[in-house]
Design an enzyme around this catalytic site. Structure first.
Site, PDB file in Angstrom:
ATOM      1  N   PHE A 210       0.925  -1.192   0.013  1.00  0.00           N
ATOM      2  CA  PHE A 210      -0.129   0.122  -0.098  1.00  0.00           C
ATOM      3  C   PHE A 210       0.856   1.002   0.028  1.00  0.00           C
ATOM      4  O   PHE A 210       1.598   1.293   0.975  1.00  0.00           O
ATOM      5  CB  PHE A 210      -0.993   0.065   1.296  1.00  0.00           C
ATOM      6  CG  PHE A 210      -1.934   1.144   1.265  1.00  0.00           C
ATOM      7  CD1 PHE A 210      -3.029   0.898   0.592  1.00  0.00           C
ATOM      8  CD2 PHE A 210      -1.539   2.424   1.660  1.00  0.00           C
ATOM      9  CE1 PHE A 210      -4.274   2.123   0.601  1.00  0.00           C
ATOM     10  CE2 PHE A 210      -2.346   3.533   1.742  1.00  0.00           C
ATOM     11  CZ  PHE A 210      -3.448   3.342   1.043  1.00  0.00           C
ATOM     12  N   ASP A 319       9.358   2.687   1.729  1.00  0.00           N
ATOM     13  CA  ASP A 319       8.129   3.549   2.129  1.00  0.00           C
ATOM     14  C   ASP A 319       7.750   3.516   3.802  1.00  0.00           C
ATOM     15  O   ASP A 319       7.367   2.390   3.929  1.00  0.00           O
ATOM     16  CB  ASP A 319       6.852   3.269   1.421  1.00  0.00           C
ATOM     17  CG  ASP A 319       5.504   3.992   1.559  1.00  0.00           C
ATOM     18  OD1 ASP A 319       5.747   4.727   2.750  1.00  0.00           O
ATOM     19  OD2 ASP A 319       4.439   3.921   0.893  1.00  0.00           O
ATOM     20  N   LYS A 350       2.387  10.241   8.616  1.00  0.00           N
ATOM     21  CA  LYS A 350       1.881   9.924   9.938  1.00  0.00           C
ATOM     22  C   LYS A 350       2.366  10.364  11.152  1.00  0.00           C
ATOM     23  O   LYS A 350       2.273  11.426  11.383  1.00  0.00           O
ATOM     24  CB  LYS A 350       1.885   8.509   9.768  1.00  0.00           C
ATOM     25  CG  LYS A 350       0.872   7.773   8.691  1.00  0.00           C
ATOM     26  CD  LYS A 350       0.340   6.333   8.835  1.00  0.00           C
ATOM     27  CE  LYS A 350      -0.344   5.658   7.985  1.00  0.00           C
ATOM     28  NZ  LYS A 350      -1.623   5.756   7.901  1.00  0.00           N
ATOM     29  N   THR A 374       1.903  23.931  -3.704  1.00  0.00           N
ATOM     30  CA  THR A 374       1.645  25.174  -3.087  1.00  0.00           C
ATOM     31  C   THR A 374       2.383  25.276  -1.552  1.00  0.00           C
ATOM     32  O   THR A 374       3.377  26.065  -1.470  1.00  0.00           O
ATOM     33  CB  THR A 374       0.134  25.736  -3.078  1.00  0.00           C
ATOM     34  OG1 THR A 374      -0.395  25.805  -4.398  1.00  0.00           O
ATOM     35  CG2 THR A 374      -0.049  27.010  -2.393  1.00  0.00           C
TER      36      THR A 374
HETATM   37  C1  LIG Z   1       2.931   2.717   3.645  1.00  0.00           C
HETATM   38  C2  LIG Z   1       2.022   3.718   3.318  1.00  0.00           C
HETATM   39  N1  LIG Z   1       2.398   4.542   2.323  1.00  0.00           N
HETATM   40  C3  LIG Z   1       1.447   5.530   2.212  1.00  0.00           C
HETATM   41  C4  LIG Z   1       0.530   5.715   2.636  1.00  0.00           C
HETATM   42  C5  LIG Z   1      -0.573   6.832   1.961  1.00  0.00           C
HETATM   43  O1  LIG Z   1      -0.460   7.898   3.263  1.00  0.00           O
HETATM   44  P1  LIG Z   1      -1.787   8.938   3.102  1.00  0.00           P
HETATM   45  O2  LIG Z   1      -2.990   8.117   3.678  1.00  0.00           O
HETATM   46  O3  LIG Z   1      -1.356   9.960   4.285  1.00  0.00           O
HETATM   47  O4  LIG Z   1      -2.005   9.595   1.703  1.00  0.00           O
HETATM   48  C6  LIG Z   1      -0.034   5.030   3.928  1.00  0.00           C
HETATM   49  C7  LIG Z   1      -1.188   5.162   4.327  1.00  0.00           C
HETATM   50  O5  LIG Z   1      -1.633   4.532   5.173  1.00  0.00           O
HETATM   51  C8  LIG Z   1       0.925   4.000   4.188  1.00  0.00           C
HETATM   52  O6  LIG Z   1       0.638   3.371   5.005  1.00  0.00           O
END
Ligand SMILES: Cc1ncc(COP(=O)(O)O)c(C=O)c1O
Length: 494
Positions: A210, A319, A350, A374
């Site tokens: 994700f 990530d 987060k 922006t």
């Molecule tokens: C590993 C990972 N990457 C990206 C995201 C996307 O973040 P956001 O919900 O702040 O767009 C999440 C969200 O849960 C995530 O767990």
């Protein structure tokens, strides 16, 4: 709402005492954690149901679980609109670092020196506040992953990923041009989405991963169909993320084979896409798949990926939007893997309160406005992050996560031995723990019963309960959680 007398007094009193008054009105409750959850109504209660119906007249509110009273939420306890108090093991999808209404953050919020940052949201790419570089250093660079010397802020996790993918493509194409400037043809063709200016490149991602819901990031997201449905996607390579047999120490040989197979597949995909004329510019992966079911890749697997990226000249993007900021017991989950060479880019959001990505110098865009929008995040979040980092260091919260997590995992393992027909595969690093249920229906029911028993929690994947605590969660909280979880498992067993 401010009372009219308070409003009057604000006009008269000196600034500092005006703020003190606001503070008292907004946070009149005692800011001390309760000793136990307290559930007074059905969950959701009548107020949450009414508020949800009201919101539903404006937008689709189906995902909403509860309406929250944030003024009464304290530490690791969440108060809802019906006066119920839950132990929170989900912390706003893993995004609250220190707990609700933490004194250090309230103090920063009420410090007159910070007000101009809160009131005047700066366009950070063109008119940053004069202390911006200092704030980036003290809040973000002081906790940067080893080897990554630069940082770019962003507003959220998805846009952090989105821009990290772009940075990988810039890096790749700059090398294709031997570091030279783009040609007239490059500049002209990109305006019509044509090659060579809009090159055919790909980003390799992993099944179950994700990375957010924006257009490019979504092509790397593979956790649930509902995230992706009806949105065009790039034809990019998708490799298998290893799924291990637990307990790990009893299945070493088999899990090693899984790693080898997955690494082999990654190399095959890189070759295949290169032959297809869509070479892989970057690879993006989570150290633990946080949405896709809490799959943990091994250190060996990640070491192998790092090597493959170096060998194939692919940008290695880790990530850490969900894993970063300390819950695994290290500031960055990939630190557990002892990589020979650091990742090229690490994304965050987060728990850090602001999104963005760290990167190696080679990934710095060569011209302005290539990575830009922006706001580029929000300087007020750096004010809070500075405090968060200070508290993490002063109170050894990483160590707290490691210790508390060990204690929690032992508790989960003992419950899995007690209820083997319901739960299995307890796993985790720090308090970033999870346990699987035998079926998705059992997991869904467990989440509901846990709420009834006073624990706010959430799932990941199809049949997993994920634990995502704040960094201040300690063994007392674990005891409450395990007691309520045992009660829940007993109810499921009836
Ligand atoms: C590993 C990972 N990457 C990206 C995201 C996307 O973040 P956001 O919900 O702040 O767009 C999440 C969200 O849960 C995530 O767990």
């Amino acid at each position: 709402m401010l009372t009219s007398s308070l409003r009057r007094s604000i006009l008269q009193k000196p600034y500092k005492s005006q703020l003190d008054s606001i503070f008292k009105v907004c946070f009149s409750t005692q800011l001390q954690e309760p000793s136990e959850p307290r559930v007074l109504t059905a969950v959701p209660g009548p107020n949450s149901i009414r508020l949800k119906q009201e919101l539903d007249t404006i937008q689709n509110s189906s995902a909403i679980q509860l309406f929250v009273d944030y003024t009464k939420s304290v530490g690791n306890f969440l108060s809802d609109a019906d006066g119920n108090v839950f132990l929170d093991i989900y912390s706003q999808i893993s995004s609250i670092p220190l707990g609700y209404n933490h004194p250090a953050l309230l103090k920063a919020a009420s410090d007159p020196n910070n007000l101009s940052t809160f009131v005047n949201r700066a366009a950070l790419g063109i008119l940053p506040p004069k202390d911006f570089a200092d704030k980036l250093k003290s809040a973000l660079l002081s906790i940067a992953p080893k080897g990554l010397t630069e940082v770019q802020t962003m507003a959220c996790g998805s846009c952090s990923v989105e821009n990290a993918l772009k940075a990988a493509c810039f890096w790749y194409q700059t090398r294709q041009r031997n570091g030279g400037p783009p040609s007239a043809e490059d500049l002209e063709s990109c305006m019509d989405n044509r090659i060579p200016g809009s090159p055919k490149l790909s980003i390799l991602s992993f099944k179950g991963g994700f990375h957010g819901r924006t257009f490019g990031a979504l092509s790397c997201t593979h956790s649930k169909p509902i995230h992706k449905l009806d949105v065009p996607a790039f034809d990019w390579p998708i490799a298998t993320y290893p799924v291990y047999k637990y307990p790990l120490n009893e299945n070493v040989a088999e899990n090693d084979k899984t790693d080898e197979k997955c690494l082999k597949e990654v190399q095959q995909l890189i070759d295949e896409y290169s032959k297809k004329g869509v070479p892989v510019a970057g690879m993006i992966i989570e150290p633990i798949q946080g949405e896709g079911g809490d799959n943990h890749g091994s250190a060996k697997f990640f070491q192998g990926l790092r090597k493959l990226c170096t060998k194939n000249k692919v940008a290695f993007i880790v990530d850490e939007v969900q894993t970063g900021g300390g819950p695994t017991g290290r500031m960055w989950a990939h630190e557990h893997f002892q990589l020979d060479e650091s990742p090229d880019i690490v994304t965050f959001s987060k728990k850090l309160q602001i999104g963005g990505f760290y990167y190696k110098k080679a990934f710095r865009p060569d011209q302005p406005y290539r990575i830009f929008n922006t706001w580029l995040g929000d300087a007020s979040k750096l004010v809070f992050l500075e405090q968060v980092v200070k508290v993490i260091k002063e109170q050894n919260l990483l160590e707290n996560m490691a210790k508390t997590g060990d204690y929690m995992l032992k508790g989960l393992e003992s419950l899995q031995n007690k209820f083997p027909n319901i739960v299995l595969n307890a796993r985790g690093k720090g308090t970033f723990c999870a346990i699987d249920f035998k079926t998705p229906a059992l997991r869904d029911k467990a989440v509901k019963v846990l709420h009834k028993n006073g624990v706010h929690c959430g799932g990941s994947g199809s049949a997993t309960l994920r634990v995502r605590t704040t960094l201040t969660f300690n063994s007392t909280h674990v005891d409450i959680f395990l007691k309520k979880f045992e009660l829940t498992l007993k109810e499921l067993n009836e």
